[in-house]
Design an enzyme around this catalytic site. Structure first.
Site, PDB file in Angstrom:
ATOM      1  N   PRO A  81      -3.727 -11.293 -14.048  1.00 50.29           N
ATOM      2  CA  PRO A  81      -2.673 -10.522 -13.376  1.00 50.29           C
ATOM      3  C   PRO A  81      -3.205  -9.345 -12.584  1.00 50.29           C
ATOM      4  CG  PRO A  81      -1.950 -11.131 -15.551  1.00 50.29           C
ATOM      5  CD  PRO A  81      -3.398 -11.546 -15.453  1.00 50.29           C
ATOM      6  N   CYS A  82      -2.616  -9.166 -11.407  1.00 52.03           N
ATOM      7  CA  CYS A  82      -3.138  -8.193 -10.458  1.00 52.03           C
ATOM      8  C   CYS A  82      -2.292  -6.935 -10.359  1.00 52.03           C
ATOM      9  CB  CYS A  82      -3.235  -8.824  -9.067  1.00 52.03           C
ATOM     10  SG  CYS A  82      -1.643  -9.355  -8.393  1.00 52.03           S
TER      11      CYS A  82
END
Length: 367
Positions: A81-82
């Site tokens: 996840p960014c």
């Protein structure tokens, strides 16, 4: 080498989403044998295309060292996840609640010891926490026994055949004992080549004939009127300031219309009014199938869920065409068709470099 019965390299996929990264490798001859994601609808989309190999659930509750249902593999893929690293949303980087999720990716690499791994993230990862985030990530990966050499590179996927300007970091790790000299592939189109980009207009040709995920979106009359004031390739800033429809204080992707003669701007996953991406010449939002085309998904890839959910899956995905050259470049590692080099020596050189120096050296390798 661990291979499946069909002699294709076996892939474990993490933070898989609907499967864009997997699809790029699948198209080059890889076989995803186990995957995981937290989104139920994304898992359904993944299963629609790849079969029942994805596990819906929280990765923090999965132990790759003890779970006997997780097979061995040749390659680990994933886009951890960014949100904590994004240059759009101001979040706390590695100190964030989600920032440490990359460590679960690292645990799978540690548990399975694949010959290689590929991790994807946003451009902002390279500068998050004043560069400390990517430095910690590289060091965490490189300390996994028996040792990996880690090569991050910033890709603009438009330069690799995707009809969209989309910059993402691909972190490729190679197990040192393989002696495989991985070099990131050069662009195949754009300014540094003699070939033109694949344009949005080309990508959307005959898209109206596709029966899946192609529902027209509702468009308010006010929005239609605003779009009429925005030229091809423009955005909300093109609305005259003396117009009653003028809006201000918005970021550039609001009311952004495609330019048919160049790749689209970055397709995003969520947001309120004005963020869907807009057609030209028609004054309307893009359909999800049009967004999928701009992300380079094939028309037979069917997304599960309602319109908003499908939008999220498409916007979060890795463009499959953008990673095919990376998959192709890695394939000799799994077929043993390569000349071995001393990766220990290169590792000793790389670990003395700053992150910026490492990135510059990797760029120079591509020339």
């Amino acid at each position: 080498m661990v291979i499946s019965n069909n002699n294709k390299p076996k892939v474990i996929s993490l933070f898989s989403g609907c499967g864009g990264l997997d699809l790029g490798f699948h198209l080059e001859g890889y076989d995803t044998v186990w995957a995981n994601d937290f989104s139920e609808w994304a898992c359904q989309s993944f299963a629609n295309y790849f079969g029942n190999v994805i596990v819906h659930g929280d990765i923090t509750q999965i132990n790759p060292y003890q779970d006997k249902d997780i097979p061995e593999c040749d390659l680990v893929l994933g886009g951890f996840p960014c949100q904590d690293f994004s240059i759009i949303w101001k979040q706390p980087g590695l100190n964030g609640k989600r920032g440490g999720l990359f460590r679960h990716f690292a645990e799978f690499v540690d548990a399975k010891k694949p010959k290689a791994f590929v991790a994807e993230n946003v451009k902002g990862l390279l500068t998050a926490n004043k560069g400390k985030a990517i430095d910690v990530i590289i060091k965490d990966f490189e300390t996994i026994a028996p040792g990996y050499i880690v090569k991050p590179h910033l890709y603009n996927f438009a330069e690799y055949g995707v009809p969209q300007f989309r910059e993402r970091v691909l972190i490729v790790g190679i197990r040192k004992d393989t002696g495989f000299n991985f070099v990131h592939p050069k662009p195949i189109c754009g300014p540094s080549t003699n070939k033109p980009y694949f344009t949005a207009g080309e990508a959307l040709k005959d898209v109206e004939k596709v029966p899946f995920n192609n529902e027209p979106l509702g468009c308010k009359e006010k929005t239609r009127q605003m779009l009429e004031l925005i030229p091809e390739g423009g955005n909300f800033t093109d609305i005259p300031k003396d117009s009653p429809l003028y809006v201000k204080g918005m970021i550039s992707h609001v009311y952004r219309r495609i330019n048919r003669n160049e790749p689209a701007k970055t397709i995003i996953a969520a947001g309120g009014g004005g963020t869907w991406g807009y057609h030209y010449p028609e004054p309307r939002p893009l359909t999800n199938r049009e967004r999928a085309r701009l992300q380079s998904f094939p028309d037979d890839f069917v997304f599960a869920g309602n319109i908003t959910e499908v939008r999220r899956q498409i916007g979060n995905a890795v463009p499959p065409e953008g990673v095919r050259l990376v998959a192709k470049r890695l394939m000799p590692l799994f077929t043993d068709e390569y000349k071995r080099v001393d990766l220990e020596k290169e590792y000793e050189e790389l670990k003395e470099l700053s992150v910026q120096e490492r990135l510059e050296r990797i760029n120079n390798e591509m020339k």
